[in-house]
Design a protein around this motif. Structure first.
Motif, PDB file in Angstrom:
ATOM      1  N   SER A 147     -18.902  28.187 101.688  1.00 20.91           N
ATOM      2  CA  SER A 147     -17.764  29.597 101.610  1.00 20.91           C
ATOM      3  C   SER A 147     -17.554  30.308 102.573  1.00 20.91           C
ATOM      4  N   LEU A 148     -18.252  30.314 103.645  1.00 23.65           N
ATOM      5  CA  LEU A 148     -17.920  31.076 104.899  1.00 23.65           C
ATOM      6  C   LEU A 148     -16.682  30.838 105.507  1.00 23.65           C
ATOM      7  N   PRO A 149     -16.074  29.574 105.708  1.00 23.69           N
ATOM      8  CA  PRO A 149     -14.651  29.255 106.225  1.00 23.69           C
ATOM      9  C   PRO A 149     -13.701  29.970 105.581  1.00 23.69           C
ATOM     10  N   LEU A 150     -13.816  30.013 104.169  1.00 28.88           N
ATOM     11  CA  LEU A 150     -12.976  30.755 103.616  1.00 28.88           C
ATOM     12  C   LEU A 150     -12.703  31.990 103.724  1.00 28.88           C
ATOM     13  N   CYS A 193     -13.795  22.878  97.073  1.00 27.04           N
ATOM     14  CA  CYS A 193     -13.478  23.567  98.155  1.00 27.04           C
ATOM     15  C   CYS A 193     -12.727  22.883  99.342  1.00 27.04           C
ATOM     16  N   TYR A 194     -13.461  21.683  99.980  1.00 28.63           N
ATOM     17  CA  TYR A 194     -12.760  21.242 101.134  1.00 28.63           C
ATOM     18  C   TYR A 194     -11.527  20.555 100.675  1.00 28.63           C
ATOM     19  N   PHE A 222     -14.152  31.110  92.796  1.00 25.82           N
ATOM     20  CA  PHE A 222     -14.779  29.916  92.137  1.00 25.82           C
ATOM     21  C   PHE A 222     -15.999  29.961  92.739  1.00 25.82           C
ATOM     22  N   SER A 223     -16.358  30.409  94.110  1.00 23.10           N
ATOM     23  CA  SER A 223     -17.580  30.297  94.808  1.00 23.10           C
ATOM     24  C   SER A 223     -18.649  31.291  94.347  1.00 23.10           C
TER      25      SER A 223
END
Length: 134
Positions: free
Chosen positions: A124-127, A40-41, A64-65
Motif C-alpha cells: 500500500s505504500l506506493p499508493l 492493487c498493482y 480496499f487496503s
C-alpha cells in the motif's frame, strides 16, 4: 494409574471441524495479502494504461487496503486466541498432544497474519507515496 480418555464420536467430529477451521485460518491471511497485491498493482497498471483518473483509483484502493488490513487483523486476533500463549505460557508446545497441535496451528496462523499485515502495508505504500502514472 492413568486412564486414557477415549473420545466420543461427537468429540472427534467437533475436534476435526475445529482443526479444519484452523487450516483455513492459516491460509486466509496470505491469500488476502496475495489478492490485495494482484488487485492493487493490476488496477493501477490498467488505470495508467487506459487513462482512468488515478486519484479516484488510489482512494478506492486505500479503502480496499484498510479493509484487507482489518480482515488480517481479525484473523490474527482469532489465531492468537487459539494459540492461547497468554494463559498457558507455553511458546513451543513440544508434547505432540492434540491440544499442542491445536495451539501450534494458532501460533502458525498468528505469525502468518503478522507477515501478511506487513506485506499489505508495504504493497500500500506506493499508493500513498507515488502521485500517479509517471
Amino acid at each position: 494409574m492413568t486412564e486414557e480418555h477415549q473420545p466420543r464420536p461427537d468429540e472427534e467430529e467437533a475436534e476435526f471441524a475445529e482443526e479444519s477451521a484452523s487450516l483455513w485460518r492459516i491460509t486466509l491471511a496470505p491469500v488476502a495479502w496475495a489478492a490485495h497485491f494482484v488487485i492493487c498493482y493490476g488496477l493501477v497498471a490498467m488505470s495508467c494504461a487506459k487513462g482512468w483518473p488515478i486519484t479516484e483509483v488510489r482512494q478506492g484502493l486505500g479503502l480496499f487496503s484498510a479493509a484487507v488490513l482489518l480482515l488480517i487483523a481479525w484473523i490474527g486476533w482469532r489465531a492468537l486466541r487459539q494459540w492461547d500463549v497468554r494463559r498457558t505460557g507455553d511458546f513451543v508446545n513440544r508434547r505432540g498432544r492434540a491440544e499442542d497441535r491445536h495451539h501450534f496451528l494458532g501460533h502458525a496462523a498468528f505469525l502468518l497474519a503478522v507477515i501478511s499485515f506487513i506485506g499489505v502495508v508495504f504493497v500500500s505504500l506506493p499508493l500513498i507515496l507515488i502521485e500517479g502514472c509517471q
